[in-house]
Design a protein around this motif. Structure first.
Motif, PDB file in Angstrom:
ATOM      1  N   GLU A  15      61.340  28.534  39.560  1.00  0.00           N
ATOM      2  CA  GLU A  15      62.621  27.941  39.941  1.00  0.00           C
ATOM      3  C   GLU A  15      62.788  26.506  39.442  1.00  0.00           C
ATOM      4  N   ASP A  34      53.076  24.395  43.583  1.00  0.00           N
ATOM      5  CA  ASP A  34      52.223  24.618  44.750  1.00  0.00           C
ATOM      6  C   ASP A  34      51.647  26.040  44.672  1.00  0.00           C
ATOM      7  N   LEU A  36      52.304  28.673  46.214  1.00  0.00           N
ATOM      8  CA  LEU A  36      53.273  29.776  46.224  1.00  0.00           C
ATOM      9  C   LEU A  36      53.790  30.051  44.809  1.00  0.00           C
ATOM     10  N   ASN A  37      53.851  28.992  43.962  1.00  0.00           N
ATOM     11  CA  ASN A  37      54.263  29.203  42.573  1.00  0.00           C
ATOM     12  C   ASN A  37      53.290  30.129  41.837  1.00  0.00           C
ATOM     13  N   ALA A  38      52.010  30.016  42.187  1.00  0.00           N
ATOM     14  CA  ALA A  38      51.023  30.892  41.547  1.00  0.00           C
ATOM     15  C   ALA A  38      51.367  32.357  41.821  1.00  0.00           C
ATOM     16  N   LEU A  39      51.808  32.642  43.058  1.00  0.00           N
ATOM     17  CA  LEU A  39      52.193  34.011  43.397  1.00  0.00           C
ATOM     18  C   LEU A  39      53.401  34.440  42.563  1.00  0.00           C
ATOM     19  N   SER A  40      54.353  33.519  42.383  1.00  0.00           N
ATOM     20  CA  SER A  40      55.553  33.844  41.615  1.00  0.00           C
ATOM     21  C   SER A  40      55.211  34.166  40.164  1.00  0.00           C
ATOM     22  N   ILE A  42      52.294  35.326  39.069  1.00  0.00           N
ATOM     23  CA  ILE A  42      51.601  36.624  39.068  1.00  0.00           C
ATOM     24  C   ILE A  42      52.626  37.761  39.192  1.00  0.00           C
ATOM     25  N   ALA A  43      53.628  37.555  40.039  1.00  0.00           N
ATOM     26  CA  ALA A  43      54.668  38.576  40.222  1.00  0.00           C
ATOM     27  C   ALA A  43      55.464  38.771  38.932  1.00  0.00           C
ATOM     28  N   ASP A  46      53.509  40.733  36.360  1.00  0.00           N
ATOM     29  CA  ASP A  46      53.481  42.144  36.755  1.00  0.00           C
ATOM     30  C   ASP A  46      54.815  42.826  36.448  1.00  0.00           C
ATOM     31  N   ALA A  52      48.356  42.518  35.107  1.00  0.00           N
ATOM     32  CA  ALA A  52      47.805  41.996  36.360  1.00  0.00           C
ATOM     33  C   ALA A  52      47.067  40.693  36.077  1.00  0.00           C
ATOM     34  N   LEU A  53      47.625  39.586  36.551  1.00  0.00           N
ATOM     35  CA  LEU A  53      46.945  38.287  36.466  1.00  0.00           C
ATOM     36  C   LEU A  53      46.219  38.056  37.775  1.00  0.00           C
ATOM     37  N   SER A  54      45.020  37.481  37.708  1.00  0.00           N
ATOM     38  CA  SER A  54      44.313  37.144  38.949  1.00  0.00           C
ATOM     39  C   SER A  54      44.616  35.701  39.327  1.00  0.00           C
ATOM     40  N   GLY A  55      44.270  35.345  40.553  1.00  0.00           N
ATOM     41  CA  GLY A  55      44.409  33.951  40.970  1.00  0.00           C
ATOM     42  C   GLY A  55      43.588  33.045  40.061  1.00  0.00           C
TER      43      GLY A  55
END
Lengths: 76, 352
Positions: A15, A34, A36-40, A42-43, A46, A52-55
């Motif tokens: 964003e 932050d 949460l951006n890492a989750l975005s 990875i999503a 996908d 599939a990206l890992s943390g």
């Protein structure tokens, strides 16, 4: 499947304006970055690339291009 | 994997404590971070137990509710299994203390199982197998967890987790349709959600010197006996491994997503659950949720979510449930829930 395209999707995922990012942007140094951006991110990998990206993949990358290298390698 | 027939779900109850903690009030995040966390996770509130209340208390409240609803005599219950990661004490198993608290007979098999987010499909498999093989006509499957294992200052964990206890009552019934099951494990991901201290492998069991906080690589201070959650790793695992499990369990039962009334996912966070729902081929309306009001309630999340939508279970329903997380452990089940078996959530601060 180009890096320019990936930067655009990366910007959309976290964003921020696309023009504010380049392949060499050190994304974890961005003021709004932050966990949460890492989750975005990875999503996005996908949904848009079927990868599939890992943390750890995100954690060990410095620039957006570093992430792109992982995504494009796994996409093949 | 396949299916277990002849076991009927008779009742499902859930209990939560009365105290509500709001994400928007969480003082360890800046106001804009609170809004962002709420938007991404979907978690607006969670319930917090009083300090004297334990997992057994919430589970006992739910168990009493379901036993009284069914009018079961306590001495007709031949097994009690508690699935929790936050037992009342390391030894003995909390399920055994619950046998006594609930006034169940001594002729009752009682034991704990150490699973979290994947508890419901695993629990159904374990208790159904036990009932069938030992001819136990009635049994209780309890699940609950408390969030007190998270450091209050841990913004990566504390605002996510809520407290709840649940009880599912099951009965042998030759006419009951099969419960389809898919159960999976991957111990290589053990560090994704872990309480590293307190066990013997940590070489620093409690009592071996004072327990002090340490700053992790993420800059967050935790004690070794606090829960550590690596959200990105869980996210990556969940969106890649969980949809295929749902596909397998649907295929096993010969069901399509359209034929299933509800998809009940472990309530992890909104981004994870929306992604899994989509990849599993379900419409968002079928994926019932309680993230907004109860957050992530670990082992209790699936039965709690059923109970929070009790008004939608006045008819027989075919549901697919799917739990995933700590372990890593994940699994899915498709089962029929008979009309009026799902009871509304109750509030309890009782200490038994």
């Amino acid at each position: 499947m180009t890096i320019e395209n990936f930067v655009e999707k990366f910007a959309f995922a976290i964003e921020v304006e696309t023009v504010s990012l380049t392949a060499d942007t050190e994304f974890k140094a961005l003021p709004n970055w932050d966990s949460l951006n890492a989750l975005s991110v990875i999503a996005m990998a996908d949904a848009d690339y079927g990868v599939a990206l890992s943390g750890e993949d995100v954690h060990s990358s410095t620039t957006i291009n570093d992430v792109w290298k992982i995504v494009s390698a796994r996409k093949q | 994997m396949s299916a277990i027939a002849g076991i009927a779900v008779r009742g499902i109850a859930a209990a939560v404590p009365t105290k509500v903690a709001l994400t928007q009030d969480y003082e360890f995040l800046k106001p804009e971070e609170r809004a962002r966390l709420q938007k991404a996770t979907g978690i607006g509130a969670h319930r917090i137990s009083p300090t004297e209340q334990c997992t057994s208390d919430l589970c006992a409240a739910a168990a009493e509710r379901v036993i009284s609803h069914l009018g079961w005599q306590p001495d007709s219950i031949g097994a009690l299994i508690l699935i929790t990661q936050t037992p009342d004490q390391p030894i003995p198993a909390t399920a055994i203390t619950l046998q006594n608290k609930l006034g169940l007979p001594q002729a009752c098999a009682a034991f704990d199982v150490n699973l979290g987010c994947s508890a419901y499909p695993y629990g159904l498999a374990i208790i159904s197998s036990l009932m069938k093989s030992l001819n136990i006509s009635r049994a209780l499957l309890l699940m609950g967890d408390l969030s007190r294992v998270c450091a209050l200052t841990d913004k990566s964990a504390w605002p996510l987790f809520g407290d709840a206890g649940t009880a599912t009552a099951l009965e042998l019934d030759n006419d009951a349709p099969p419960i389809f099951l898919d159960l999976m494990s991957d111990g290589s991901g053990k560090d994704a959600i872990i309480i590293p201290g307190g066990g013997l492998a940590s070489r620093r069991p409690p009592g071996d010197g004072p327990i002090t906080e340490e700053i992790g690589s993420d800059g967050i201070a935790r004690r070794p006996d606090n829960l550590l959650l690596r959200g990105a790793d869980i996210f990556s695992f969940a969106i890649s491994k969980v949809p295929p499990s749902i596909h397998r369990v649907l295929e096993m039962g010969g069901h399509s997503a359209d034929q299933v009334d509800f998809l009940v996912l472990h309530q992890a966070n909104k981004m994870i659950n929306d992604t899994i729902t989509k990849k599993a081929g379900f419409t968002p309306e079928k994926a019932i949720s309680t993230l907004a009001q109860y957050g992530n309630t670990s082992s209790a999340s699936i039965p709690l979510t059923l109970c929070a939508h009790a008004d939608r279970f006045s008819d027989d329903r075919l549901v697919t449930v799917c739990g995933f997380g700590v372990g890593l452990s994940w699994g899915s089940a498709t089962l029929k829930i008979p009309a009026n078996a799902v009871l509304p959530v109750i509030e309890s601060d009782a200490v038994y």
